[in-house]
Structure formats: structure tokens, C-alpha cells
Write an enzyme that holds these catalytic residues in place. Structure first.
Site, PDB file in Angstrom:
ATOM      1  N   LYS A  99     103.540  39.162  16.591  1.00  0.00           N
ATOM      2  CA  LYS A  99     104.370  40.625  16.434  1.00  0.00           C
ATOM      3  C   LYS A  99     103.252  41.532  16.801  1.00  0.00           C
ATOM      4  O   LYS A  99     103.652  42.668  17.140  1.00  0.00           O
ATOM      5  CB  LYS A  99     104.855  40.753  15.029  1.00  0.00           C
ATOM      6  CG  LYS A  99     103.627  41.025  13.986  1.00  0.00           C
ATOM      7  CD  LYS A  99     104.482  41.535  12.844  1.00  0.00           C
ATOM      8  CE  LYS A  99     103.167  41.936  11.791  1.00  0.00           C
ATOM      9  NZ  LYS A  99     103.935  42.499  10.372  1.00  0.00           N
ATOM     10  N   ASP A 100     101.951  41.245  16.993  1.00  0.00           N
ATOM     11  CA  ASP A 100     100.744  42.080  17.390  1.00  0.00           C
ATOM     12  C   ASP A 100     100.673  42.008  18.884  1.00  0.00           C
ATOM     13  O   ASP A 100      99.896  42.820  19.484  1.00  0.00           O
ATOM     14  CB  ASP A 100      99.470  41.962  16.568  1.00  0.00           C
ATOM     15  CG  ASP A 100      99.572  42.075  15.259  1.00  0.00           C
ATOM     16  OD1 ASP A 100     100.464  42.667  14.538  1.00  0.00           O
ATOM     17  OD2 ASP A 100      99.005  41.190  14.444  1.00  0.00           O
TER      18      ASP A 100
ATOM     19  N   ARG B 118     108.137  51.165  11.561  1.00  0.00           N
ATOM     20  CA  ARG B 118     109.381  50.494  11.480  1.00  0.00           C
ATOM     21  C   ARG B 118     109.525  50.406   9.809  1.00  0.00           C
ATOM     22  O   ARG B 118     110.590  50.598   9.330  1.00  0.00           O
ATOM     23  CB  ARG B 118     109.208  49.026  11.776  1.00  0.00           C
ATOM     24  CG  ARG B 118     110.200  48.263  11.522  1.00  0.00           C
ATOM     25  CD  ARG B 118     110.096  46.577  12.194  1.00  0.00           C
ATOM     26  NE  ARG B 118     108.678  46.072  11.502  1.00  0.00           N
ATOM     27  CZ  ARG B 118     108.779  45.541  10.332  1.00  0.00           C
ATOM     28  NH1 ARG B 118     109.813  45.448   9.552  1.00  0.00           N
ATOM     29  NH2 ARG B 118     107.748  45.093   9.679  1.00  0.00           N
ATOM     30  N   ARG B 119     108.454  49.854   8.992  1.00  0.00           N
ATOM     31  CA  ARG B 119     108.666  49.662   7.534  1.00  0.00           C
ATOM     32  C   ARG B 119     109.209  51.081   7.025  1.00  0.00           C
ATOM     33  O   ARG B 119     109.891  51.259   5.892  1.00  0.00           O
ATOM     34  CB  ARG B 119     107.493  49.277   6.981  1.00  0.00           C
ATOM     35  CG  ARG B 119     107.590  47.671   7.155  1.00  0.00           C
ATOM     36  CD  ARG B 119     106.060  46.902   6.825  1.00  0.00           C
ATOM     37  NE  ARG B 119     106.168  45.484   7.050  1.00  0.00           N
ATOM     38  CZ  ARG B 119     104.973  44.901   7.381  1.00  0.00           C
ATOM     39  NH1 ARG B 119     103.806  45.538   7.459  1.00  0.00           N
ATOM     40  NH2 ARG B 119     104.934  43.625   7.552  1.00  0.00           N
TER      41      ARG B 119
ATOM     42  N   ARG C  47      96.321  50.834   5.966  1.00  0.00           N
ATOM     43  CA  ARG C  47      95.683  49.984   6.999  1.00  0.00           C
ATOM     44  C   ARG C  47      94.719  49.093   6.691  1.00  0.00           C
ATOM     45  O   ARG C  47      94.152  48.973   5.412  1.00  0.00           O
ATOM     46  CB  ARG C  47      94.741  51.101   8.096  1.00  0.00           C
ATOM     47  CG  ARG C  47      95.861  51.703   8.983  1.00  0.00           C
ATOM     48  CD  ARG C  47      96.273  51.158   9.895  1.00  0.00           C
ATOM     49  NE  ARG C  47      95.492  50.049  10.531  1.00  0.00           N
ATOM     50  CZ  ARG C  47      94.381  49.978  11.389  1.00  0.00           C
ATOM     51  NH1 ARG C  47      94.284  51.156  11.839  1.00  0.00           N
ATOM     52  NH2 ARG C  47      93.753  49.036  11.653  1.00  0.00           N
TER      53      ARG C  47
ATOM     54  N   ARG D 286      94.234  45.545   2.074  1.00  0.00           N
ATOM     55  CA  ARG D 286      95.350  46.239   1.794  1.00  0.00           C
ATOM     56  C   ARG D 286      95.781  45.866   0.334  1.00  0.00           C
ATOM     57  O   ARG D 286      95.975  46.794  -0.585  1.00  0.00           O
ATOM     58  CB  ARG D 286      96.640  45.949   2.672  1.00  0.00           C
ATOM     59  CG  ARG D 286      96.408  46.693   4.069  1.00  0.00           C
ATOM     60  CD  ARG D 286      97.903  46.698   4.840  1.00  0.00           C
ATOM     61  NE  ARG D 286      97.727  45.476   5.589  1.00  0.00           N
ATOM     62  CZ  ARG D 286      98.933  44.714   5.738  1.00  0.00           C
ATOM     63  NH1 ARG D 286     100.169  45.290   5.570  1.00  0.00           N
ATOM     64  NH2 ARG D 286      98.784  43.776   6.563  1.00  0.00           N
TER      65      ARG D 286
ATOM     66  N   CYS E  47     106.540  52.563  24.552  1.00  0.00           N
ATOM     67  CA  CYS E  47     106.164  53.504  23.435  1.00  0.00           C
ATOM     68  C   CYS E  47     106.386  52.810  22.195  1.00  0.00           C
ATOM     69  O   CYS E  47     107.399  52.006  21.945  1.00  0.00           O
ATOM     70  CB  CYS E  47     107.077  54.894  23.570  1.00  0.00           C
ATOM     71  SG  CYS E  47     107.559  55.625  22.040  1.00  0.00           S
TER      72      CYS E  47
HETATM   73  N1  LIG Z   1     100.033  43.995  11.700  1.00  0.00           N
HETATM   74  C1  LIG Z   1      99.208  43.138  10.990  1.00  0.00           C
HETATM   75  C2  LIG Z   1      99.657  41.930  10.839  1.00  0.00           C
HETATM   76  N2  LIG Z   1     100.009  40.863  11.833  1.00  0.00           N
HETATM   77  C3  LIG Z   1     100.515  39.645  11.624  1.00  0.00           C
HETATM   78  C4  LIG Z   1     100.562  39.860  10.004  1.00  0.00           C
HETATM   79  C5  LIG Z   1     101.520  38.953   9.354  1.00  0.00           C
HETATM   80  C6  LIG Z   1     101.743  37.340   9.738  1.00  0.00           C
HETATM   81  C7  LIG Z   1     102.948  37.616  10.720  1.00  0.00           C
HETATM   82  O1  LIG Z   1     103.798  38.508  10.443  1.00  0.00           O
HETATM   83  O2  LIG Z   1     103.072  36.644  11.597  1.00  0.00           O
HETATM   84  C8  LIG Z   1     100.191  41.093   9.586  1.00  0.00           C
HETATM   85  C9  LIG Z   1     100.098  41.595   8.557  1.00  0.00           C
HETATM   86  C10 LIG Z   1     101.361  42.595   7.879  1.00  0.00           C
HETATM   87  O3  LIG Z   1     102.300  42.577   8.658  1.00  0.00           O
HETATM   88  O4  LIG Z   1     101.724  42.692   6.522  1.00  0.00           O
END
Ligand SMILES: NCc1[nH]cc(CCC(=O)O)c1CC(=O)O
Length: 303
Positions: free
Chosen positions: A80-81, A125-126, A143, A149, A234
Site C-alpha cells: 500500500k506504500d 483516508r482514515r 506519524r 505510534r 494526487c
Molecule cells: N503507512 C505505513 C504502513 N504501511 C504498511 C503498514 C501495515 C501493513 C500493511 O498494511 O501491509 C503500515 C502501518 C499502518 O498503516 O498502520
């Protein structure tokens, strides 16, 4: 001679766990491997929300550069990153079997959601989905890596902070006091790990491809195609989740305004064999349904 595959990873506990998982799986297949930890900009700058730093791929960029420079052979990322368009020369080789994609609220004691609460998250998003559901709550930025966190949550008077459950489970820090947010749509590809390599590195690609999990690959492909079509480079509050059941792929997606007041949702099912182009189709439907105008106003607000 047998080549040693150098695995690039960030040095957070979660990233190391993920890289070590890939390392063990490759070694079980008979490959020789080595971990190469690399510091990423996303971990060094902790005082600004990610979207303020104005770069997509802040967690992945340093590692991609290390691979382009020949310092590592493959990189393991939280999928997701990873920006939806990979840098030139880098290809996606395998998506590992996905863990849970759920978001959870880790709480600081009892919560009454009817009362005004302070909830911590660094994610657009959250925040947007939370404000949509609880308009009288206050959202604060949070962060840092998972351990940072969790510590900040303990040190503050917030009622809770939002996490990806998979991240906490992987490094064994899932507390007892959490609530599963089954109404929240996760980030595209949340809970999945991806391996990338250089396009011309047949040896590493061939090795890593053996770790691919087809269902996870298809679902994350649909979610990321949805994201890519909507966002146009974006960052915006976008959620997506695809699931395969009985040879059908079910997709849920959403786009929210930053304040959570406006949202456009979609839910569609097609036979799994028709997954190619499905994410794009779902995004187009959202865009036609008011998403176009919403994306423009999000872009203006983020300037
Ligand atoms: N953005 C940071 C990140 N990237 C992946 C994860 C967790 C593991 C995943 O979702 O694969 C997290 C931490 C979170 O969102 O709490």
C-alpha cells in the site's frame, strides 16, 4: 556459481520482519540471500503529515534508488506504500499471500463514540471515513513507525489511534484493547507485501516470482488500478477492497472529501476471469458519478 540475492529493506521493525519473511522463503527454495537495511526519508522526517511532504512513495523511493544503483537486487515493500506507477526499469515480481486488510482502532480505555472523542491518524483516508461516521469527533495527526505510534497513543489523552491490523500482528504488538473497524474501507493493497526487482535481472525475478500468490495478486491489481485511475498522481481519501469468492471478484471502493462530508461509493461483482480492466471500470463509474468534481476540489484544498 550461486548468486546471493541482496534484499533491500527499511530498518523499521515491520519492514525487517517483512524482508526476513521473504529471506526465509527464498532460502527454503535453495537461494542464498542477504538483508541490506536502508534508511528511508519517510522514517527520518516525523514531524510532518505525509501528504504535506508532497511526494508519493516517500517510503519506497530510497530503496528504489538503492536498487537502481545496484546496491540491492530485490526490495520488499508494504504494497500500500508503493506508488501505482513504478520507477522506470523496476517491475513488480510477486505479491505474497495477503494478511488481513482490516483497520483497527487501538483504544486508551473505554470509549463512548456518542461523545466528542479525539482520534489519532496520519492518513487522509482514515480521517475522512472517521469524520463521515463521527462528525463531532476531533482527528489529530499521528506519524511514525508502528512502535512510535503505539507509544504516542499511550503518552497522549486521545481515545484511540487507527492502525492496519496486519502491521501490529506481524511484529507481535497487537494490544488487547482494540476495535475492528469493519465499516472502514482499507487502503488499496493494505495487508499485502510486494517484491520488486530490476526488469533485466532474470535471476532475481525468477527466484522471487516463485513466492507469488495468484489471488492476492489479482485483488491488489484491481484495487491499485482503481486507485491509479482515480487519483491521477494526487493523494486523496480513497479506499478499496477486492475479494475472490466462488470464481467471482467482488469489489468495494470509495472516494471521500477531506472533511468526510461528501462520499461516492461503488460495489460491483464480475467473474474472476474478467478482472483485467475491472479496477479502471469501477473508478470511471465513480468519476462519472461526481468523482471528477470531488477530485478537483480535493486537489485545490491540498495546494
Ligand atoms: N503507512 C505505513 C504502513 N504501511 C504498511 C503498514 C501495515 C501493513 C500493511 O498494511 O501491509 C503500515 C502501518 C499502518 O498503516 O498502520
Amino acid at each position: 556459481m550461486k548468486k546471493t540475492i541482496r534484499i533491500g529493506t527499511r530498518d523499521s521493525e515491520l519492514a525487517l520482519w517483512q524482508a526476513n519473511t521473504v529471506k526465509s522463503k527464498l532460502e527454503a527454495l535453495g537461494y542464498s540471500t542477504e538483508l541490506v537495511p536502508v534508511k528511508s526519508q519517510g522514517d527520518l522526517v516525523l514531524d510532518k503529515p505525509l501528504y504535506e511532504m508532497g511526494i508519493v512513495g516517500i517510503f519506497t523511493k530510497t530503496l528504489d534508488i538503492a536498487m537502481i544503483n545496484g546496491q540491492v537486487d530485490i526490495v520488499v515493500h508494504s504494497m500500500k506504500d508503493v506508488p501505482t506507477l513504478l520507477p522506470k526499469g523496476i517491475v513488480q515480481v510477486a505479491v505474497l499471500e495477503r494478511a488481513t486488510s482490516e483497520d483497527i482502532l487501538v483504544t486508551n480505555g473505554e470509549i463512548n463514540f456518542e461523545e466528542p472523542c479525539t482520534i489519532a491518524s496520519g492518513s487522509l483516508r482514515r480521517k475522512a471515513q472517521w469524520l463521515h461516521r463521527y462528525p463531532n469527533h476531533n482527528l489529530v495527526d499521528l506519524r511514525g513507525n508502528v512502535n512510535t505510534r503505539l507509544q504516542k497513543l499511550k503518552d497522549n489523552q486521545w481515545q484511540g489511534a487507527i492502525f492496519a491490523k496486519a502491521g501490529l500482528e506481524r511484529i507481535n504488538v497487537l494490544p488487547k484493547n482494540y476495535i475492528t473497524l469493519d465499516w472502514m474501507l482499507p487502503a488499496p493493497a493494505q495487508g499485502a507485501m510486494v517484491i520488486v526487482a530490476m526488469k533485466n535481472d532474470e535471476y532475481s525475478k525468477n527466484a522471487a516470482a516463485q513466492l507469488s500468490h495468484k489471488t492476492s495478486e489479482i485483488c491488489t491489481h484491481v484495487e491499485r488500478q482503481f486507485l491509479r485511475t482515480l487519483e491521477g498522481g494526487c493523494t486523496a481519501p480513497i479506499g478499496a477492497y477486492a475479494e475472490i469468492m466462488e470464481e467471482q471478484i467482488n469489489f468495494k471502493g470509495c472516494l471521500f472529501s477531506l472533511d468526510g462530508k461528501t462520499n461516492i461509493d461503488i460495489e460491483r461483482t464480475v467473474p474472476t476471469s474478467e478482472y483485467e480492466g475491472f479496477g479502471e471500470k469501477c473508478a470511471s463509474l465513480i468519476l462519472q458519478n461526481g468523482g471528477d468534481a470531488l477530485m478537483i476540489s480535493i486537489k485545490n484544498e491540498m495546494k
